[in-house]
Write a protein that holds these residues in place. Structure first.
Motif, PDB file in Angstrom:
ATOM      1  N   LEU A   1       5.191  10.466  -5.712  1.00  0.00           N
ATOM      2  CA  LEU A   1       5.676   9.757  -4.532  1.00  0.00           C
ATOM      3  C   LEU A   1       4.982   8.409  -4.365  1.00  0.00           C
ATOM      4  O   LEU A   1       5.617   7.415  -3.996  1.00  0.00           O
ATOM      5  N   ARG A   2       3.689   8.370  -4.648  1.00  0.00           N
ATOM      6  CA  ARG A   2       2.974   7.091  -4.538  1.00  0.00           C
ATOM      7  C   ARG A   2       3.548   6.050  -5.500  1.00  0.00           C
ATOM      8  O   ARG A   2       3.743   4.885  -5.129  1.00  0.00           O
ATOM      9  N   THR A   3       3.838   6.472  -6.742  1.00  0.00           N
ATOM     10  CA  THR A   3       4.334   5.493  -7.710  1.00  0.00           C
ATOM     11  C   THR A   3       5.782   5.092  -7.424  1.00  0.00           C
ATOM     12  O   THR A   3       6.143   3.927  -7.602  1.00  0.00           O
ATOM     13  N   ILE A   4       6.620   6.026  -6.981  1.00  0.00           N
ATOM     14  CA  ILE A   4       8.000   5.668  -6.636  1.00  0.00           C
ATOM     15  C   ILE A   4       8.004   4.691  -5.463  1.00  0.00           C
ATOM     16  O   ILE A   4       8.688   3.659  -5.491  1.00  0.00           O
ATOM     17  N   CYS A   5       7.240   5.002  -4.426  1.00  0.00           N
ATOM     18  CA  CYS A   5       7.181   4.110  -3.267  1.00  0.00           C
ATOM     19  C   CYS A   5       6.638   2.738  -3.653  1.00  0.00           C
ATOM     20  O   CYS A   5       7.141   1.708  -3.178  1.00  0.00           O
ATOM     21  N   ALA A   6       5.612   2.712  -4.507  1.00  0.00           N
ATOM     22  CA  ALA A   6       5.030   1.436  -4.918  1.00  0.00           C
ATOM     23  C   ALA A   6       6.005   0.632  -5.771  1.00  0.00           C
ATOM     24  O   ALA A   6       6.093  -0.594  -5.641  1.00  0.00           O
ATOM     25  N   THR A   7       6.736   1.297  -6.659  1.00  0.00           N
ATOM     26  CA  THR A   7       7.671   0.597  -7.534  1.00  0.00           C
ATOM     27  C   THR A   7       8.715  -0.167  -6.731  1.00  0.00           C
ATOM     28  O   THR A   7       9.045  -1.315  -7.048  1.00  0.00           O
ATOM     29  N   TYR A   8       9.228   0.459  -5.670  1.00  0.00           N
ATOM     30  CA  TYR A   8      10.315  -0.149  -4.897  1.00  0.00           C
ATOM     31  C   TYR A   8       9.855  -0.658  -3.523  1.00  0.00           C
ATOM     32  O   TYR A   8      10.677  -1.100  -2.731  1.00  0.00           O
ATOM     33  N   GLU A   9       8.531  -0.580  -3.277  1.00  0.00           N
ATOM     34  CA  GLU A   9       7.936  -1.064  -2.041  1.00  0.00           C
ATOM     35  C   GLU A   9       8.675  -0.509  -0.816  1.00  0.00           C
ATOM     36  O   GLU A   9       9.074  -1.230   0.098  1.00  0.00           O
ATOM     37  N   LEU A  10       8.845   0.810  -0.821  1.00  0.00           N
ATOM     38  CA  LEU A  10       9.551   1.473   0.269  1.00  0.00           C
ATOM     39  C   LEU A  10       8.672   1.550   1.508  1.00  0.00           C
ATOM     40  O   LEU A  10       7.458   1.772   1.419  1.00  0.00           O
TER      41      LEU A  10
ATOM     42  N   ARG B   1       0.846  -1.188   0.000  1.00  0.00           N
ATOM     43  CA  ARG B   1       0.000   0.000   0.000  1.00  0.00           C
ATOM     44  C   ARG B   1       0.881   1.238   0.000  1.00  0.00           C
ATOM     45  O   ARG B   1       1.578   1.492   0.992  1.00  0.00           O
ATOM     46  N   PRO B   2       0.896   2.019  -1.089  1.00  0.00           N
ATOM     47  CA  PRO B   2       1.701   3.251  -1.105  1.00  0.00           C
ATOM     48  C   PRO B   2       1.155   4.255  -0.113  1.00  0.00           C
ATOM     49  O   PRO B   2      -0.019   4.189   0.289  1.00  0.00           O
ATOM     50  N   PRO B   3       1.979   5.198   0.322  1.00  0.00           N
ATOM     51  CA  PRO B   3       1.541   6.175   1.337  1.00  0.00           C
ATOM     52  C   PRO B   3       0.413   7.049   0.830  1.00  0.00           C
ATOM     53  O   PRO B   3       0.361   7.414  -0.345  1.00  0.00           O
ATOM     54  N   ARG B   4      -0.480   7.409   1.755  1.00  0.00           N
ATOM     55  CA  ARG B   4      -1.605   8.276   1.407  1.00  0.00           C
ATOM     56  C   ARG B   4      -1.230   9.715   1.733  1.00  0.00           C
ATOM     57  O   ARG B   4      -1.469  10.203   2.845  1.00  0.00           O
ATOM     58  N   VAL B   5      -0.645  10.382   0.789  1.00  0.00           N
ATOM     59  CA  VAL B   5      -0.294  11.791   0.948  1.00  0.00           C
ATOM     60  C   VAL B   5      -0.973  12.576  -0.159  1.00  0.00           C
ATOM     61  O   VAL B   5      -1.258  12.042  -1.237  1.00  0.00           O
ATOM     62  N   THR B   6      -1.239  13.842   0.098  1.00  0.00           N
ATOM     63  CA  THR B   6      -1.860  14.699  -0.913  1.00  0.00           C
ATOM     64  C   THR B   6      -0.892  15.745  -1.439  1.00  0.00           C
ATOM     65  O   THR B   6      -1.251  16.545  -2.291  1.00  0.00           O
ATOM     66  N   GLY B   7       0.338  15.758  -0.914  1.00  0.00           N
ATOM     67  CA  GLY B   7       1.331  16.733  -1.357  1.00  0.00           C
ATOM     68  C   GLY B   7       2.380  16.929  -0.284  1.00  0.00           C
ATOM     69  O   GLY B   7       2.558  16.091   0.608  1.00  0.00           O
ATOM     70  N   LEU B   8       3.061  18.054  -0.351  1.00  0.00           N
ATOM     71  CA  LEU B   8       4.102  18.335   0.627  1.00  0.00           C
ATOM     72  C   LEU B   8       3.545  18.708   1.994  1.00  0.00           C
ATOM     73  O   LEU B   8       4.209  18.511   3.014  1.00  0.00           O
ATOM     74  N   VAL B   9       2.330  19.239   2.029  1.00  0.00           N
ATOM     75  CA  VAL B   9       1.783  19.748   3.294  1.00  0.00           C
ATOM     76  C   VAL B   9       1.608  18.630   4.312  1.00  0.00           C
ATOM     77  O   VAL B   9       1.938  18.787   5.489  1.00  0.00           O
ATOM     78  N   ASP B  10       1.092  17.475   3.888  1.00  0.00           N
ATOM     79  CA  ASP B  10       0.824  16.386   4.838  1.00  0.00           C
ATOM     80  C   ASP B  10       1.839  15.251   4.704  1.00  0.00           C
ATOM     81  O   ASP B  10       1.575  14.133   5.135  1.00  0.00           O
TER      82      ASP B  10
END
Length: 534
Positions: free
Chosen positions: A212-221, A16-25
């Motif tokens: 960020l969601r796709t980078i994290c998902a690609t490498y399962e960070l 599950r990639p991180p649930r972020v909406t941008g830099l603020v959160d």
């Protein structure tokens, strides 16, 4: 041939990639769930800053900026190395509703000034490396210092000191680019290229979050991962792939002493943070490989899940040598500023096969390869690479003509040549503008460089056009050889004749001590052309 975004990640239910909406959160979930987990390791003393401490520092800076006369959607420049000050300034500006524009601290004062003026920035934030320079800038320059002397190994406390000069740039004088920005925007990044005319790319918080969601998902960070910041944060590679993706996924980033990569301390840094991966350009991979016999710690090195390469082509021989030396898969990726960095990547070994010479499959975007008429090419046929998706910018600031040429019906025309195979893996063959026209034969310098790099004894190579009265252009090459077993000129040319078409073999080949590189770490082709083509 187009490959849809849905094809980029398989078995998505396992991560599950991180649930972020941008830099603020960006930090919010970690502050809530893991407040004392380490977010950054900073300074030569390798002080740990927790997520809670980092968020507190960012909030402190946001409050100061908000009280200094800046309005939501205003642009501010960031002139910092890879330091805690950069991270705190970036996140603090975002929390204040401002748009950050990172700038290369090594740029001459005239270029820094021209970029800040073109952007319409109302102020600029500096760390110690930049504030110590005697530079006159067209906007108020505010010095930021993050004091981590009170940080503990557990809590990771700290303090931010922001020295505000009176006033900010008069909003009535802000023109051009800044008028196109709003609080939906998170960043303005400057493209590589001619430094005085670099294009300005606005990226929204939605663009950032999608990347960020796709980078994290690609490498399962995840929270168990850590890395060392190798690439500068004023470019997308270091900013998105190393810093922001790590923070979004709850991992940790070590910022090297003085905020700059050092091959001499790299493996000590990797061990200090128990790094699980790192990302770099091919030039840095070459440096680490060259020094590995005397510096790679072998069994004492932290076990790596993967190593990533991006921002320039990596030749196959170097890739395989790195994998043998570091004992981890090397994953090539492809991206650009206009797509919020990553567009394709090779998958983790458990997620798919690695393809020699490929930069992988699309990650969160659709990719097409088209002919000159804009029609999709069949599998295996070369054309221009086009990208579409939620990470793609809306255009360039204050440059409608270039935006119209580059962004067409929602697609980003990358200017890169490549081909897709039947499984959607992309292979790059060069840049359209780099092609050498030798009597009507179109030659990719990147292809010739890849062949040269495979010659025993060759460390690196640059291929360029040499003006010619008969053919229009001929092929020139500047080659760096390894010592003491470096190949000779005739030996290299014989290798080329065995591996290249006759018209691709360099007509001129010079052995040189070193090649010029850009601040981003890619080959500086303009400098190569000026230095060797005459």
């Amino acid at each position: 041939m187009a490959v849809p975004a849905a094809a980029s990640v398989r078995d998505a239910d396992r991560y599950r990639p991180p649930r972020v909406t941008g830099l603020v959160d960006l930090l919010d979930r970690q502050v809530r769930d893991r407040p004392y987990a380490r977010a950054l390791v900073v300074t030569g003393e390798r002080v740990q800053l927790s997520y809670r401490a980092l968020a507190s520092l960012a909030d402190e800076v946001a409050a100061r900026l908000g009280g200094a006369g800046l309005g939501r959607g205003d642009a501010v420049g960031l002139i910092c190395a890879n330091t805690a000050e950069f991270v705190v300034a970036l996140l603090g500006a975002a929390r204040a509703g401002l748009v950050s524009a990172p700038l290369d601290p090594a740029l001459p004062a005239s270029q820094l000034s021209s970029r800040l003026t073109a952007l319409g920035a109302r102020a600029v934030l500096l760390d110690a490396s930049a504030s110590g320079r005697d530079v006159m800038l067209p906007v108020p320059a505010w010095s930021l210092r993050v004091d981590v002397s009170g940080a503990g190994a557990g809590a990771g406390a700290g303090a931010a000191v922001l020295e505000l000069e009176p006033g900010v740039c008069d909003s009535a004088q802000v023109q051009g680019a800044a008028l196109e920005l709003s609080e939906r925007d998170a960043l303005v990044l400057f493209t590589a290229g001619t430094t005085d005319r670099a294009k300005m790319v606005p990226l929204t918080h939605a663009n950032v979050a999608a990347s960020l969601r796709t980078i994290c998902a690609t490498y399962e960070l995840g929270p168990e991962d850590a890395t060392v910041a190798v690439m500068p944060f004023f470019h997308g590679h270091g900013l998105f792939a190393a810093l922001l993706s790590s923070l979004a996924s709850g991992g940790c980033v070590l910022l090297p002493e003085r905020g700059r990569f050092s091959a001499g301390t790299f493996w000590d840094d990797m061990r200090a943070v128990d790094a699980t991966w790192f990302t770099a350009v091919p030039a840095i991979h070459e440096i680490l490989l060259e020094r590995s016999e005397r510096e790679y710690p072998g069994p004492q090195a932290p076990p790596l899940k993967f190593v990533r390469s991006c921002s320039a082509p990596l030749n196959t021989a170097t890739q395989r040598a790195l994998e043998r030396t570091f004992g981890a898969p090397l994953l090539s990726a492809y991206g650009m500023t206009e797509s919020s960095h990553q567009a394709t990547s090779e998958p983790l070994p458990q997620r798919g096969a690695l393809r020699q010479g490929s930069v992988g499959r699309p990650t969160g975007v659709a990719v097409r390869v088209v002919d000159r008429g804009g029609r999709s090419c069949p599998a295996g046929v070369e054309g221009e690479v086009w990208v579409q998706g939620p990470t793609v910018a809306r255009g360039y600031l204050a440059d409608g003509d270039e935006s119209a040429r580059t962004f067409v019906d929602g697609w980003l025309r990358t200017g890169d040549l490549g081909a897709l195979d039947e499984d959607g893996y992309l292979s790059l063959t060069g840049r359209i503008k780099n092609l050498i026209n030798r009597g009507g034969e179109k030659i990719s310098p990147e292809h010739v460089e890849d062949i040269l790099a495979g010659c025993p004894g060759v460390a690196e190579a640059a291929v360029f056009a040499v003006p010619d009265a008969v053919y229009g252009q001929r092929v020139g090459a500047a080659v760096v050889v390894r010592e003491p077993d470096g190949a000779g000129r005739e030996e290299i040319l014989r290798y080329c004749r065995d591996h290249l078409a006759a018209f691709e073999v360099p007509d001129r080949l010079d052995l040189v001590a070193a090649l010029p590189y850009t601040a981003k770490g890619g080959l500086d082709r303009k400098a190569v052309q000026a230095r060797y083509a005459s």
